[in-house]
Design an enzyme around this catalytic site. Structure first.
Site, PDB file in Angstrom:
ATOM      1  N   TYR D 238       0.880  -1.164   0.000  1.00  0.00           N
ATOM      2  CA  TYR D 238       0.000   0.000   0.000  1.00  0.00           C
ATOM      3  C   TYR D 238       0.913   1.208   0.000  1.00  0.00           C
ATOM      4  CZ  TYR D 238      -4.266  -2.589   1.165  1.00  0.00           C
ATOM      5  OH  TYR D 238      -5.351  -3.430   1.140  1.00  0.00           O
ATOM      6  N   ASP D 266      -6.116  -0.795  -6.493  1.00  0.00           N
ATOM      7  CA  ASP D 266      -7.584  -0.685  -6.444  1.00  0.00           C
ATOM      8  C   ASP D 266      -8.086  -0.191  -5.092  1.00  0.00           C
ATOM      9  OD1 ASP D 266      -7.111  -2.877  -4.856  1.00  0.00           O
ATOM     10  OD2 ASP D 266      -8.260  -4.288  -6.063  1.00  0.00           O
ATOM     11  N   HIS D 357     -10.067  -7.153  -5.161  1.00  0.00           N
ATOM     12  CA  HIS D 357      -9.686  -7.015  -3.758  1.00  0.00           C
ATOM     13  C   HIS D 357     -10.597  -7.874  -2.865  1.00  0.00           C
ATOM     14  CE1 HIS D 357      -7.086  -4.058  -1.398  1.00  0.00           C
ATOM     15  NE2 HIS D 357      -7.636  -4.766  -0.464  1.00  0.00           N
TER      16      HIS D 357
END
Lengths: 499, 499, 499, 499
Positions: D238, D266, D357
């Site tokens: 991330y 995403d 995800h």
């Protein structure tokens, strides 16, 4: 002609070797007929030497016994003072049913046709419910009949002046206050003591056409006699192996003013309806003997018992004969493909009913509404649709005026409705049928306004989207009312074990 | 040859170091075989030094022990007077099952093939039900097999003279009273003490062809010996890693008059059937030890235990060898694509069965009916369909005569039916199988009439609408009987906790 | 002007022959109006000679009585000291409801719009719930409205800088903090004593536009008076048979600053909403008399009672008249086909709402979202889309910001949301409506980021896959929240029998 | 360096004005951080002046506190002898859970991946289950992920020599014993005290590659330190708003031998997961105050609390920077359209993961499997597929080896599996993960044989029928195991009322 026969004498003939029974005050010697009885000999022997009227009545057309027995077996009238009354016990089921009837919803709470079915399912005797509601095999077609309408969606038009709307029409030249006719259904007395007369009276009062059924519990003449002036009928015909019987029946109908002949062509043999068959079997003591090695009994439900006379050899070559014996328009009821629609057109009949017999014959047959899209396309390609000389009807699964409008938009002239009317009179008698007609009227007014049409002539194919009609996939969201009234098929039941 | 061995002597060999057991009156030394036993050593050790016949019988073909053990381990016959009878306790489950059997519906209340399954599910021992009913992984294919038939709808023809209809046919040159053969299924004695002999006897009586299974509980010869004159058989073959065994088996069958050889090609390894595996594991005390770090046990359900001999290297190159060892027509059972159908045709075999092994092998494999539409199109494009020299069969999911007619209309020569016949004899023995055959006959008569065909030759592709066959979406309305009999898969069970 | 009338005098007029009632402190002589009352005379007679305000208020717009009664029947003000207070008993249902209200989830546990519905269903009086939630016939369209959004799938873009996103827009030239307006809904006081004022106050606080309903419980002026500076309104119009009333209403609205006129074109007659009708009937003692032969009562649910004034003759020819009486943009609410969209465009109006009236009118009409795809294609083909002079709106079934984004991606300018806001204030008053708006904001921020758009202008048709929009098959997996809140239709209820 | 701080001193700082807490034996002054804490201040204040380690540990990466607090707030080590032990009460829920853990099925009864989920659902603490299992909005996408695989059907080939089959492969140049990698998932200690180390140890033992998650409960180094020789890792990233943190993290990973960098694209903001949010709220006393007019609390579930650092401005322009800071192959995780797949290819990265995800971000986004068919077609049209320099991966919904084979047949190089491995260790620790890997092996062997492939290279698109992949209609028959494990979303709960 004959003198009265005494009840005591009848009682002497109470065995398989000599078996007399009383029906409607007449004595009949049925000894030789025992093994031919489509419902089996057992049920007759139960009334050997006795008055069998009450058991006979709901499941036989009135003239079944006189037309099936040779006249020398018609022994004459019984002396009414001498017969022992068979006092029918009031069973617990009778009492329970009476209580249910008393508590049924007031008629003004019935808002739609499904409600009649929900009430009838509770108040009808089990065997009557089984006979009316059952369909063939896995009952896929009967359910598809309903769902097919819900795969067709509306394309309504707005801002048209719909202050007044008119849903009256003509069907085969006869005025009808609705684009709906009462389709033929059998054994109305199972559901109500007045049987099909409930339909006749309500139809007369409201300008609706009734199709009289060959297998009605009431006799043809009873119904026609009950008509009001200008009330019109059609006749549904199962063709008898004995064509003379058929000829007499058709010509009698024509003479009495019937306006069209609907020949059933989808029932060379009546379907296996397992709900009906299952009920016949379960709880019947004698059946357990079968397991001990007896022959399989003939007993396969009411439907097959009453239909043994139907001729499975009926074919296209027979059509000219029908055209020769009557001037009534001839409609073939039960056409299921474009191919046969074209054959019908070429045979010079006046129309067809696209139908699968209410799902009671060939299971996984397609719905009338689906067939309609195929048939109109094929006929149109031959210049035979639309045609004033050849009308197309549809039946099966109609529960809403919106269904009727969809069928008409797609080319049907009118639709036949059967079970909903039976359920209506089973639950509420003649008033039920009248309420059902009123529901159609209310819904037609509403839906025609919302669709933007003032008369049925203004209906157009482009007012519906029928592109999913062949998909056979449940158009979801589904029909909650329908699902709550449809009773799933049951499997064989264990006798005592709690599973 | 050998003298009798006394029971006392056998009892001396009751350990992992020396383990003798008695089967069918013969003594075997299985010490070296313990670790090779596909079902694990534990179950054998339970019978070490004792008579294992009762446990052995339902889940082994009769000659399994003799053909798997070297002959020097065949120690000879036991002296029957000297063995301690293992008195099998009547468990509560046995009593409960006996009560259920006693209360099962009389046979004449069985109206359709689903009913047999509903009864069998209750009266069968849990493990037998698990073995018969289970399929692989998520059991999607087994359910699709049924639903595929319901995505095909009928286009019935009317007004054809169907006074007489005939549903007899020839399958691979043999007369058959039905366009249905009894497909091979294993371990019949799990369901009934007479096992597959129930099939043989009923088939003989009613002119139906039985396909004998390699993994039957009854021996090949038992079944052939039970035949009536002119009764015909096919043979299903799992090919052994040891081709000599296969050769002897096939040639013996041919010598005994078997008429065709169906080689199973979709089972290089038998599928994971979790219902079966789960039952094997739950309630087995020893398994809890595994959690403590032991190796994973071999024990993976009956199916995999009995199939260790099957050769996963079987391939197209082996086909000429089969053609060299037998003159029987060779049919490949388990073809699943047009590509392989063409290879089969080019290999010169006499036919194929489009099948997914009853949903027991590769899950989310397609139904035989769906494959049929692809295969006939591909063969037709090559001029190989229809062909008198190459027949196409279908199996899986057939429960109604209407299913049979759909498959035949789409090009199948006949259909195989397996589980319904097992369930029939599990519930009612030979009479059950006879009743199942009779149901097919009744339904075939009815449905042929309603479709408008007098003989199977009159079936045409245009009599069905198979356009949705590839959609794999449940054709609604769905099959209520099927849904009530299908038992959903279960998840792992907690031991004591009430969740 | 008039002196006060005493309560005693009013009480003298408590019969069908002379019937006075008090509403909002004024006395009215309704004797001649009894038979014209769309809700039937029975309910009025219950309050004959008494104060009817409490019963009158939730289901009538405030000026219903003054505008329907001739002025000579407005008898003047009552002397408030002289009227007997009708003490409303606290019923068991009231107490139960109060307990439920007290235990409703705290507002911060409401995570989505479905939650409001789940709470409202419990805390609303039964009749209010029935009125708000009901839809027509089988309620297929209302459910399709929701499911249509779930047949459209996203094609989200990644790696776009979405640090800041902005979901504000302009609707018909007015600033709106959301691409959502509060659509017109009737009878807000059924759900909350402040009725539609809850909407006005929350809308003012958060910059959202409210469409004022003709049939609101609060008067038009009450709502406009409650506005904050710069707060904007639209007006929804049911066209009265008496065009003068309509003209005054429209021109008054324009004078008060309303920014657009939405003329409802899909309701020449209000739909049959059976949940609403059923509740009206069940439990009403008098209805049982109907079965005894009375005429069918007019009483068909609240919806039809309050809408008798709507003109079914409204048509395209009327549009120029509307254009002549107002300068407000005119939007036709309820267009359902491409054909009518083109007619609207050609008629020179400023936009259309693609709608089926929340599923309350023609059942099996298509969803607004589906119509949108057809309408934009047809307009685009004529060069009329996109067009700054002609806006397209959609309503029905919106429950998530993702729904809003789908509609906008497909060409809508904004979407209307009705029921969710009613449920919000029914459950939590004004704070509920504010929370609903906040949920839209939160979800819009989230979903715009995840879609990869920073402003609404960046939405593109290719960001959604709408290829299944016409399939009408439930896009599975389905919407569990929706399914748990949707209340299935009920059938007619038996009175006492336990079935 | 600093001397020990005494527990007594820490206890002095137990208020909002001065708030110290102890984590892992270190004292931190969090007074200024209280309002910035993504999980809200309330939870910190509960531990003011105390040891917060136990509460901190499962939901924070180990270095969360040290990297978020300025170093001057790191006050030093506490004197371990002086702190009051917070004795955690054994709650009733703890006892109940312990009993459930004790009664969980032995590991060898776990037959498939669904079983792990069924067990985990019972034995996990409610909040852990909510965090792991939740997905966004209506959870439509998470369920679609599973169902998409079942709309793809096999076309298996027969008669291929499948005596030996090999399912090993290389993923981004690294050897893998399975065509499956362990995908990144957060907060492993919620499910098991050893957290993600269970994955590391099992992966090392069985030659499987683990993708290390940015939000893991175990620190990056803990996991890498636990590796066996030659064990390989990927890194999921991330991207932090502070790119220096990201740079250090990435370069540290590369230095420690990580073989590929998977950048999540995403999740500019983490989705609203209502199951998770709902649980956070219900039962929390303080929330009721909110209704009294307080500001809306920040508290929106674990997921959003821990992800505040993620940079929503990440975009294509950032890619070259990543390419400049590392030589690891870069894979974009979360691509959802062909358009973005092409952009990724043109950006010169080494691959993409087609993913939504795990259904946790944009609801009604499409499944990775569906996107795969679109992406391979688009890349193939540009000559970019297949390409040795650009790999395509898929994740989401995989539960069977058959799913893996379908994805590979359609062009994926390998598939990522996340939740099933979490559930496996939550239920059974490391042994659970090993069993999950073994299940993949067993099923791969079986299914490759049944498909007729010996190596993964032999998989071909024509071995599957993916023609229904875009239909989004539940391919029936459905997945019973899945349906029994999937927990439907719940609505807001009433406090006390029994509804």
């Amino acid at each position: 002609m004959s003198v009265f026969i005494s009840g005591e004498e009848v009682e002497q003939h109470a065995s398989r070797d000599s078996c007399w029974i009383i029906v409607h005050g007449k004595v009949f010697d049925v000894t030789d007929f025992l093994d031919e009885h489509p419902g089996g000999s057992k049920i007759i022997l139960k009334y050997a030497g006795k008055d069998a009227t009450e058991a006979y009545e709901p499941i036989h057309p009135p003239d079944a016994i006189t037309s099936n027995l040779p006249t020398d077996k018609h022994l004459g009238a019984v002396d009414p003072n001498t017969i022992t009354q068979v006092v029918r016990e009031v069973t617990e089921a009778d009492s329970r049913r009476a209580a249910l009837v008393a508590s049924r919803p007031p008629l003004d709470e019935v808002l739609n046709l499904h409600d009649f079915e929900a009430v009838a399912r509770v108040v009808l005797p089990e065997k009557a419910w089984a006979y009316y509601s059952s369909a063939s095999d896995d009952e896929i077609t009967i359910r598809e009949n309903r769902l097919a309408y819900q795969r067709v969606w509306f394309r309504p038009r707005v801002l048209r002046n719909v202050a007044t709307v008119d849903w009256s029409t003509k069907i085969l030249g006869q005025k009808s206050s609705l684009p709906v006719y009462i389709s033929a259904t059998a054994l109305g007395k199972l559901g109500h003591p007045d049987g099909e007369l409930n339909l006749t009276r309500a139809a007369g009062k409201h300008g609706v056409i009734q199709m009289i059924a060959t297998l009605a519990s009431c006799s043809f003449d009873e119904m026609v006699d009950a008509a009001v002036p200008d009330q019109q009928f059609f006749l549904q015909l199962y063709v008898n192996r004995d064509r003379d019987i058929t000829k007499r029946y058709v010509q009698h109908a024509e003479k009495r003013g019937v306006k069209a002949l609907f020949i059933t062509v989808d029932a060379p043999q009546l379907g296996r309806r397992e709900k009906d068959m299952r009920l016949k079997l379960v709880g019947d003591e004698a059946t357990s003997e079968v397991q001990k090695g007896q022959a399989v009994p003939k007993d396969q439900g009411v439907a097959r018992a009453i239909s043994a006379f139907i001729d499975p050899s009926l074919c296209w070559e027979d059509i000219p004969w029908f055209q020769s014996i009557t001037k009534m328009p001839i409609i073939l009821k039960g056409v299921a493909t474009a191919e046969d629609a074209i054959l019908a057109y070429e045979a010079g009949v006046q129309g067809i009913v696209l139908s699968n017999h209410g799902g009671r014959q060939l299971d996984t047959a397609r719905s009338g509404l689906e067939i309609l899209t195929e048939v109109t396309a094929a006929l149109r390609a031959r210049g035979a649709f639309p045609s004033p000389a050849f009308d197309i009807f549809v039946d099966g699964g109609v529960r809403r005026a919106s269904d009727v409008l969809k069928a008409l938009a797609l080319g049907a002239k009118a639709v036949g409705v059967g079970r909903p009317f039976i359920y209506a009179f089973s639950a509420y008698g003649q008033e039920g049928v009248e309420k059902a007609i009123q529901i159609f009227r209310d819904e037609l007014e509403m839906n025609m306004r919302l669709l933007g049409v003032r008369t049925l002539d203004e209906l157009r194919p482009e007012m519906v989207d029928a592109s999913a009609i062949r998909s056979h996939v449940g158009s979801q969201p589904d029909d909650k009312l329908y699902q709550n009234t449809y009773q799933p098929l049951a499997l064989a039941q264990f006798r005592t074990a709690k599973l």
